[in-house]
Each structure stands twice: as structure tokens, then as C-alpha cells.
Design an enzyme around this catalytic site. Structure first.
Site, PDB file in Angstrom:
ATOM      1  CE1 TYR A 164      -4.065  -1.938   0.641  1.00  0.00           C
ATOM      2  CE2 TYR A 164      -2.834  -3.032   2.374  1.00  0.00           C
ATOM      3  CZ  TYR A 164      -3.938  -2.956   1.554  1.00  0.00           C
ATOM      4  OH  TYR A 164      -4.932  -3.917   1.651  1.00  0.00           O
TER       5      TYR A 164
ATOM      6  CG  ASP B   8      -8.455  -2.601  -4.391  1.00  0.00           C
ATOM      7  OD1 ASP B   8      -7.742  -2.326  -3.411  1.00  0.00           O
ATOM      8  OD2 ASP B   8      -8.773  -3.772  -4.689  1.00  0.00           O
TER       9      ASP B   8
ATOM     10  CB  SER C 184      -7.823  -7.911  -7.536  1.00  0.00           C
ATOM     11  OG  SER C 184      -8.205  -8.070  -6.184  1.00  0.00           O
TER      12      SER C 184
ATOM     13  CG  HIS D 281      -9.030  -5.536  -1.568  1.00  0.00           C
ATOM     14  ND1 HIS D 281      -8.182  -4.465  -1.650  1.00  0.00           N
ATOM     15  CD2 HIS D 281      -8.637  -6.213  -0.456  1.00  0.00           C
ATOM     16  CE1 HIS D 281      -7.335  -4.472  -0.626  1.00  0.00           C
ATOM     17  NE2 HIS D 281      -7.591  -5.530   0.108  1.00  0.00           N
TER      18      HIS D 281
ATOM     19  N   GLY E 279     -12.823 -15.382  -6.027  1.00  0.00           N
ATOM     20  CA  GLY E 279     -13.794 -16.446  -6.252  1.00  0.00           C
ATOM     21  C   GLY E 279     -13.248 -17.726  -6.848  1.00  0.00           C
TER      22      GLY E 279
ATOM     23  NE  ARG F 197     -13.511 -19.396  -2.563  1.00  0.00           N
ATOM     24  CZ  ARG F 197     -12.813 -18.272  -2.776  1.00  0.00           C
ATOM     25  NH1 ARG F 197     -11.760 -18.259  -3.594  1.00  0.00           N
ATOM     26  NH2 ARG F 197     -13.136 -17.154  -2.142  1.00  0.00           N
TER      27      ARG F 197
END
Lengths: 359, 359, 359, 359
Positions: free
Chosen positions: A134, A162, A250, A252, A285, A287
Site C-alpha cells: 500500500y 483499490d 481484483s 479485493h 472467487g 475455488r
């Protein structure tokens, strides 16, 4: 229970974690619309395999920004691994090095970056670690931490863009969870001026960070720069023009602005905007091995996973992380085989078809 | 429970309100399809933020019809605040003035308009109040009430045009709730000819009200006229041609004609029809700062909220309303920051993307 | 319970009916996909009202094939009213006549057509009844029953053309319900040759019935012919070319071929095919005044309702039917008023907008 | 319970089967997205029947690759019938022959192919059986088993091409079900070199199988070759160019790669690619006569069913299979009649219309 897939690792982690810490990891911003969208969007994309290609068993390795990875599945940066397991980032680093993949070490780690890379070095001769940053308005601190990451052997900077403000997680509000428990701290923040050394509250997420800061980073470090969180096609194009080396598509994990689109839904628009000029990564997401291959088909060179690593870590420390990574590796290899592909580069756009929403 | 968002204020209000009165506020026409649509439509719109703009902390203030508001979130007119709290419209007026935003005082208030504006004046030097009007076939009464609103210091007339008849609320039918309890009355209706003074039953919602009545209003008052309830693009265009000063895109919170479209779904069509010639406001389903920003992106200059104000009022009187307003203000500022916008005017159409319905 | 809408009449009917008979009325073919689709399709159509038209209170009356109806809501033909109430079709006929609307008397009624029309005549000077016909391969019988309908004063023939075979209702299979109980019979079938007089099993639903039978009917009777069940645009066009007087767009309430489209979804395609050359009626899923107005907007001159009539009949005989009709009438008038329309003819296509499926 | 449709046979089978074996038959790969999609996709396709065609009662028979079938419903190859019933493939073969349809005998049967065809021959003079083949890298074995199928009287080879690896069924993983119980074996595998004779583990599902193997099969056998599992339009076209005789559009019942599209959704794309040059079959999710007719409308010459046969077998052996086949036959005839079609060839593309997903 012996987990047979990533979702079952989450169930196991939930049993073992303090509910407040489980909520911290599992939760996301506000109504968690984006969190759910990240996963459900994959289900609306179908894979249409090719057949009879006589392909060899797939080789999964990829090269990203000069670094080799044994599979197109990286570790997304996630904070506070010590909340999941006392071995903390040491365990995750060892598992990543063992698996031969790239760990993106988070700035908000509970183990110092030097210790993370050292730990990885015990397992693999030449482990690949990238450092997530960051950018702080205090450029002195920012430069210092970049230097630490360079010195520790990190090979790329993943700059999170973001987060001009901290995401609002209502689960944490309800749990009154706003800082690390006693005895844990952000080991990379010890040099931040003022305040309690190593406190997460010292991190500044400022809207003042701008492209000029990216230019400045470009000047002070030879490390490749990956922008994490550019979702708007116009920003993706700006990033390429500014000389960014790669984009990590992304949202986040849904933890910043709620109701952002699912990353897999946004990926094609970003891919169209950058026209192949820089490699794209994606997190959010993922998986299943099928999710990995869908992201490859839509333009990603690799994906990254965040929460699944934490579920493995919470479930069984380093061994758990290893099992999560190997589960995803096996599923990805299996999916490639079933799609008639001998590796990530054989995955083409036409393998994916959007299906209607009642799927 | 300490509510962390608007929805939790509803839960709290539900606990505190007489169930019959809760149903009156929460319910809507017939099958309440539009009520649900207003909220769910926002979830199908994704926000795609811009990054690295180096924006300052956002300034939320807007100017609407010459009136300054500290944020683009107004109070929609809602009737019968005394059912929610004994302080009634006095509490809401103080909270609006304190927050520096515009209250649209309802004609069917349980406190007289003079007392509402006076109460606001105790809190803010120059509070902004607009007056909501159902044009009555009795033009004498209509002119009288307009004069009262002018004299009380209201700065615009918000003329409700979606009510040629009273909406059918089956919850009220089942509860046999058709008029105010003893001791409460519509304080603005005391001058209506005939019948019990101040009874809600005296209000006439007549299909005979027409554009000619708008022309007539235009002549009798210098106040700006806002049309509330024009959803059809052809009517939006007619309104502009008739010299209306602004449109409040509204389906009356689903309380008039059931199965009207969600207002956020209709807003782009209205915006296209008016081509920027008058400012647009929107109410219906706004429960989050992200909803506010989506409405701004699709063409609104500001939004208005109705039920959330009532939940705050029922939960804790003036303090509750204040908390609801400040929650929405904080969420809107937060959303703007995360979108890279320094204020409402920086919000552009491309920040919103429609996503598939399984979101 | 005092029903406030049509759905509540169903609940009441369910309490009062023998479950086997309830299933007969409520059920439909196989998986009942079409049954559910008929209702849910209306919810995906939004009404966008017009405002400030200064319209008079709406007049609902329509003229259909020369017959006047007091509202654009007819009674669809449904069989076996005696299962719902001992007054059977006598009660429904009286209620229709009282309401001033058109009853389409079913061939499979449990009261003879002569008695139905006579009963209606006791209530209204000039009641409108149409007769629904399954053309029988035995043309002698068919002609005889047409003559009976003519003689009884029926003013149109509604020829069901979606029934080349009997629909398969698995509820009835499970309930072993395949014929009328003792003491009830199809009073119009007494002249059918062979078998037990008046048994429903005597009706022949034959795939051999063809356009030639329609031509033959056209020759033997001066009554207007309404085709019930033409859903395919090509058939709608053929019907017009063959001189049919009107079409009743119907999927037999989902009772014939399961997975037919909802009638309201098919109506625009039929309307486009017939280009206004004959009036269109629609049945299937109409439960609200808003449904009526949506059908008018999409091209219907009127709608017909089937099950709602039976729920009213089961709930309270003639009075129940009356209440169902008056509920729908009031809702339709209310909807027209709220849409700014002074009657069915003022309803235009642009009042309806398709909305996304999460409505 | 006396099943009135295929789904009720599944319920009955579930009661009678060992839960581990039920899971083996009912389950599919990973999250079973494709399994559910196969069925739900049919519900989003509506049938729009034609009327008044004066059609004769439909004749269902079709000719496929020179073989006559009494209906356009074949038996898909499924493994291990002995798990469902001790009569195993003998029962299914008798039921298929009795019904006059084509059984595609699976290579992984628990009765040898010679015994299967012999059993069919006891019931019908000239039964049609096809043989499903997994091409083995051991070409000697592959040729030997093809010769056995030829000698046994099989009339076509159905070559499964979607299985370069074994599907991952998590139900089986959880149940630790990975091989046949003692006393059951794959009777066709007795000649496979090495390992325990007749063990399912001996089968090699290899990614090395390629179009060259199809060419080689083409040379060694005069039997027509049906490719099972080509879903990508490019592969369908390649198959036609390679001289394949027919395609069975299949996603292996969702048992191979999860998140493949529903076969009925993919069929139109395959049909467009092959332009009628070879017949198309389809399996996957067919549970109703309406499903059969929808597949015919979208380009299939016939469908095949897998799990329904196993439910019938588990429920009542040969008699159960017969009842399942006759239920589907009756439903298909009924659907054709209701659509105004006198047979499969009368089914045209325009009978199917895609409907919105809330159907």
C-alpha cells in the site's frame, strides 16, 4: 473430515477459528454482494472442451515477469496469517516454496518480510516471492519498505490501487474487531513514524495516492510493478501506458467497494483494453480448477487465491496450505486434460461459453 | 442492538412500532412487487471504480433549485410521522436541518407546515424545506395551502402526480387500518371544506388533475415546481416542455401502482428523455451509499429517502433520524472515495455496469 | 378470513374443497411448468403509467363480437362446476349475468347449456353467453350440440383447438380421479352415441380434428367462431385466413401440453401475426387488475379467467363468484386510473416494459 | 408407490439401492453443476404447438444408421448394472429388445457383451445393440474387444471421446467407492493384459487418444462409428470430415468435466456446425416426453437416456426398465400429438422457443 475440495477446507477452518477471526477472513464489505458474485459468476460460464487432441499430460508451469511458477495459481496477498495459525506467514511461505509457486507477501503480514523470504529459502533454492504494497503518503516509509522487500529478495511489487480508504466490514463492526489481538503486530510496519510500532492502525489508505506515485515507484525500484485492483478498462489502458508490468484484476475479494462486478465478469473487458500488452492475473472467487481454466480462457496468464490459502492454514498449518494448493493444482491439471489442453497456453477463448442464469 | 446500517434500523423500528403502523410504513401496493424491485434492482448494477486519481476527500454538497444541501441525499415526503414517534415531523425537521439537507415536508404531515419550518429554524439559520402537494380539485384550498407553504418558508413545491387514486395496500386492509388514530390529525388539512377537520379522508386523489393544474400552479406561485412520479419518458419530456423545474423519479415507494418498474431501472430512460434540461432526483429503494452513487451515475443530481427516515424516527426520534442520515452520508462519501470521485459531479455514467441477474 | 384478492379466494377454496377436487382444479399437466409460468410471466412485465391526463373515471365496458360486456374480463370455460359447489354452473351463470360480463359455458358442464342460459336470463335481460366446443369426430353429435347452443341463445362458439388428446395430470393419476362422482354428469353429453349417457369418458379428443372441421362449422352455423388455443403465430395467421372471428390466446391453463410458453409471453407474437384483423382474447394466469391491463397493452381486447371463478364458486357459491369478478373489476378500474387511462381502448403498448428477471 | 413418471422411479430406486451405489449412479463431477444444468435447461425451452393439422396418431419409429428403433429414445451406455439389480445388463437388454429400441451396451458392463446380445435375442428376432467403447492405448486389446462386439452382433460402435481422464466424483470420494464390490467384475475386460482380470481399474482413460485412433477404428471395422461427447462445434465439424457416421451430443451426464454446458443448450450449435451431414443424438437430462420433442426440434434424430434406465432397473429389474421406457414412449407420443405432429420427422425448429429464466 478429510476435505476433498477447497470449500470443505473452509468448513474445517470455520470449526477451528475463533468466530471473530473467521468473520474477518470470510467477510467482505457491507452486503457482501461482490463476495458472492465472485463465486457465482464462474457458475454462469460453461467450459466447452476440445476432444481427441492426443495431448500429453498437461504441464502447468508458467513464467510470470521472469519468475517461474509450477502452476498458474499464485497466492494472493492476505493480511494477518497469525490469526489463522501460530506459524503464520512462515507456514504459507514454506508451502508456496514447496509447491513451486509465487507467494505475494502482504505488507500487513504478521511476520516480517525478511523472515518470510528466509523461511521460503529453507524449502526451495530459489523461491519466488512478490511484495504487496500500500503506497503510503509518507514516501520515506514507502521507500524504506520497498528497499526491505528488495533486500529480502522479493521479485516484484504488487501495488494495491483499490484502497483509497479502508473497506467497511460490518461483520467486524458487529464483532468490534478493529485491530490485532495483543501479541500480534504488523511486523513490516515497525518503522512507520508515530503511534504504536507495528499497529495496523498506522497504515494510511489515502485517496491522494495517484499515478504520480506509480511513476515515482517506477523510478526508485527496478522491480517489476503489478497493479492490483484496476478494474475499469480506461484504467487498465492508463496502466499500460504508464509502463506497469502486469495487472492483477481484483476487487479485493469483495472487501473494498461492495457491488463491484465479479472479477471474472470484468476480465474480458480489461483484456480487450490492454490488447495483450501486459500479462493479466486475476483473483476473486477461484475455488476450482475449472475456475482457473475459465480465467485462462478469458485472458488471464494465471490466477491468485486468497481465502483458500487461509482455510488451509487454519485447518492444518503448512500441511493444510499444501493440500489446498495441491488440490487446486490437481483440479487444474484434470480440467486441462479434460479440455484437451496440454498446458495453460493451449487454453483458448472459445473454450468458454456464457450460459443462462438458471444454470 | 446498535445498527450499523439502514437495514438494521428497520429491524429496530419493527421491534418498537405497533405492528399495524409498521405495516403501514413498510407495506406497499398489492403484491409489493415494485417495493422489492426498487431494492433488488440496485444489486444488479455494479460499480466499476476509477483508481489513482489522487482525489481529495470528497465534498458531498450539491445545489438543487438554488438551495444548498450538504449531501445529495434528501428526505422524501412521507406521511404521518407521529405514528412513528411522538416528536413526529418536528424531530425529522430538526434532524434534516442539523444535517444540512433538504426535507420535503409531506402535505399529510401530523405537524403543521408552519411548525415544521419553525422547528427547523431553531436548528439551522437557513434550513431548506420543500413542500409536497397533492393538487386538490378544490383550487381554493390548493391555493391556500400553497400560500401557507410559501409563508412558512418552503422553497419549492413537490407535486405528486402518480396518485389519481389511492394505492391499495392489502396489509392495511387486513389490519383494518384506514385512518389516523384518535388524537392525531393531518394538521395541514384543517382548512379543507366539509368533513371532520384534519381527517386524512378529506384528501381527494383525483384522476381529473391534469397538466392544466400544473400550468395553474406555475402561475400562482413563484416557487420552483418539482414533479414527483413522472416515470414515462414521454411524460418526462412533456414536463420539461411545460416548464417544470425538476423531476423526482419515483414510483411512490411501490405504494401506488404495483408492478411499476424499479426507479433505478427507469432513471436512464427518463434521463435520456430530458437531455439534461432539468435536474433529476430519484427515490425508491435507496438503502446504501452505493445506491446513491449508482443513481448519480445514471443521471440523478441527488436521491431522496423515505422509509429509512421513518425507521430512524421510530428507533430513536430525532437522534435516530440523524444517525440514519449520517450513516448514508458516510457511506456515500466512502463510496465516492473508493470510486476515485471527489464529489457528486465527478460521478460518470461509465462507473455503472449492468450485471447478470444471479449477482 | 375475508379475501382481499383473488389469491386469497384460492386459499379459502382449498379449505372447503375435497382435496381430490381441489387438485383437479388447481393442477395442470405433468410438472406444471406452464401453470407457474402463466402467473410468473406477468411479474416480469412492468407497467409504466402516464400522468396528468385529466382522465375521467374509467369506463370498463367493451364490445366483443357484437356482445357488450361491462368489463374486459370474461369467464373462461371450465368443466365440472358441480365439483366446486352444488349450485354449479347455475351460480356462475347468474354471477356472470349479474356482473354484465360474458360467460363462456363449457361443453363439459354439469348443468345443461339450456339451463345455464335460462338461469342467466333470470338475472339479466340480455345476458351474453358463448359456448365452448370440443369438435367431435361424430359430426352428427357436434352439429346437434351446436344447435342446442344456438337454441339456448349462445352468441358465439369458442372452439378449443389445443386438445387433440387429453392432458396428463399426474395429480389426478395419484388421486385416481378420472371421472365425475356418482350423481354428477356432463349434461350436454346425453345425446352422445354409445356408452353411459353423460359420462365424460364419452368425449373424444381426437388428433383428426383439422381446419376442415372449422370450415364445416363455419358453414353450419351463423355464430361467430372464436378459436381457443392457437399459440403459434403461423396458426394465428391461418385462423385469420380461414375466417375465424376471434382468437382466445390460451394454453388451457397449463392443463394440456406442459412447458408451453406463458400466454402473456406469446400474446405479442400472436398480435404481430394477426395485425389487428381479428380481436384477441387471452387467458392464463390473470389474477390481478394489473395483469388485465398488461394483456390489453400487449394486444388483447379482453382477458378471461378460469380458476379464479372456481375459487369464488367453491368459497361461497354465486356470491363468491360475484366477489371475485368485482375484485378484478375494481382492480382493473384502479389500474386504469393509475395508468391515466379512461378505459381499455386508452391502453397502449408503451405502458408495458419488460424487466429483468430478478424483479 | 406406483411411479407415474421418471422422477418417481428415481425416488423408488433411491429407497432400494445401497446409498453408496445410489450416489454412484446419481452423482456427477465435482459440484454437479452440469448435472443440474442438463435438466434445468429443458425447462427454459418452451414448446409452441401447431394445431388442427388432422394428424394421424403419431408413429414413433425411426431408423438410425440402418437400424430400426420403435421410438426415438435409446439407452445410453451406463456402467455396472449389477449394482442396480442382480439381473444386471441381462434385464436391460431384454427390456430394450422388448421395447424395440436400441441399447448401447457399455464397455464397462457387468455382463459380457456376448451374453447381453444373446439375452436380447431371446426376446426379439433381430434386436439392435450398439457397443460403447473407450479406445485403449493397447490397440491389441481394443481390436479384440471390437471383434467381440462385432461377433456378438453389435451394429455400431459408440466411441466415447470426452474421457481423456476419469471424472472426479466427490460423492464417491466421500463414500470411498472406487471399485466394484467383490463378486462383480467388468466382464468385457477379462482379456486386458496385466492386473486382476476384469477389474475396472484396468481401463485406461488416456489423453493420448486422438483422431488417429478414430481413423484406425474406421479401418479395422465396417461398423458405423458414433462419436459420443463431441460438444465443441469445431470438433463436430472435424468429426464429419473424418467420416464419423453420427454424433451423440453428450456431456457424460455431467460425470466428466463439471460446468460443461447442458447438452440441449449445445445441440443447436452442433447442429449448425454439421449442417445435417450426419445424424445427431443427444443424452443428458431427458426425463420427459417434452424433453424428447425439444431435442428433436433442435436437431436431434433421437435421444438416449441413462440414469432413468438405472432407476427402472433398481426399482423392479426388467419390468422396471420396461415401465420407464413405456412411460417415455407414451409421453413422447402424447407430446407429438399435442404438437400436431404425426411423428419425429414432423417436428420442426419453430416448435421450440426460448423463454426467460424465471419460467
Amino acid at each position: 473430515m478429510d476435505p476433498v475440495n477447497v470449500r470443505e477446507f473452509e468448513a474445517l477452518a470455520r470449526e477451528r477459528l475463533d468466530p471473530v477471526h473467521y468473520d474477518y477472513f470470510a467477510g467482505a464489505a457491507q452486503d457482501e454482494v461482490t463476495l458472492r458474485a465472485n463465486e457465482s459468476a464462474f457458475a454462469r460460464l460453461a467450459l466447452v472442451p476440445r476432444i481427441l487432441r492426443g495431448a500429453a499430460a498437461p504441464a502447468l508451469d508458467v513464467t510470470l515477469l521472469g519468475a517461474d511458477a509450477s502452476m498458474p495459481i499464485l497466492m494472493s496477498p492476505t493480511a494477518f496469517h497469525r490469526l489463522a495459525h501460530p506459524d503464520a506467514e512462515r507456514a504459507t511461505a514454506r508451502a508456496a516454496a514447496e509447491a513451486g509457486t509465487i507467494m505475494i507477501a502482504a505488507m500487513l503480514s504478521t511476520v516480517a518480510i525478511e523472515d518470510i523470504t528466509a523461511e521460503a529459502g529453507k524449502v526451495a533454492a530459489d523461491p519466488s516471492l512478490w511484495f504487496q504494497l500500500y503506497v503510503q503518503p509518507d514516501l520515506g516509509f514507502t521507500e524504506a519498505i520497498v528497499r526491505r522487500a528488495e533486500a529480502a529478495g522479493c521479485r516484484a511489487l504488487v501495488v494495491t490501487v483499490d484502497s483509497p480508504a479502508l473497506g467497511r466490514h460490518e461483520r467486524n463492526d458487529r464483532n468490534a474487531f478493529h485491530d490485532l489481538p495483543d501479541g500480534m503486530r504488523c511486523e513490516n510496519l515497525r518503522e512507520l513514524r508515530g503511534g504504536e510500532p507495528g499497529s495496523v492502525r498506522q497504515v494510511v489508505l489515502s485517496p491522494e495516492i495517484s499515478w504520480r506515485h506509480i511513476d515515482w515507484l517506477r523510478e526508485i525500484t527496478p522491480l517489476p510493478i503489478v497493479l492490483k485492483g484496476a478494474l475499469h478498462p480506461l484504467d487498465a489502458r492508463l496502466a499500460v501506458e504508464r509502463g506497469v508490468d502486469a495487472l492483477l484484476v481484483s476487487n479485493h475479494g469483495g472487501r473494498q467497494l461492495d457491488t463491484m462486478p465479479a472479477t471474472i465478469d470484468q476480465l474480458p473487458l480489461v483484456a480487450e483494453a490492454v490488447e495483450g500488452r501486459v500479462p493479466l492475473l486475476l483473483d476473486g472467487g477461484v475455488r476450482r480448477g475449472t475456475d482457473v481454466v475459465k480465467a485462462l480462457a478469458l485472458g488471464a496468464s494465471a490466477v491468485a487465491v486468497g481465502r483458500p490459502i487461509l482455510w488451509g492454514l487454519a485447518a492444518d498449518g503448512e500441511a493444510g496450505v499444501t493440500r489446498v494448493l495441491e488440490t487446486l493444482r490437481a483440479e487444474t491439471a484434470h480440467t486441462l486434460t479434460l479440455c484437451g489442453c496440454d498446458g495453460p497456453r493451449a487454453v483458448t477463448r472459445d473454450l468458454v461459453r456464457e450460459v443462462r442464469c438458471c444454470h
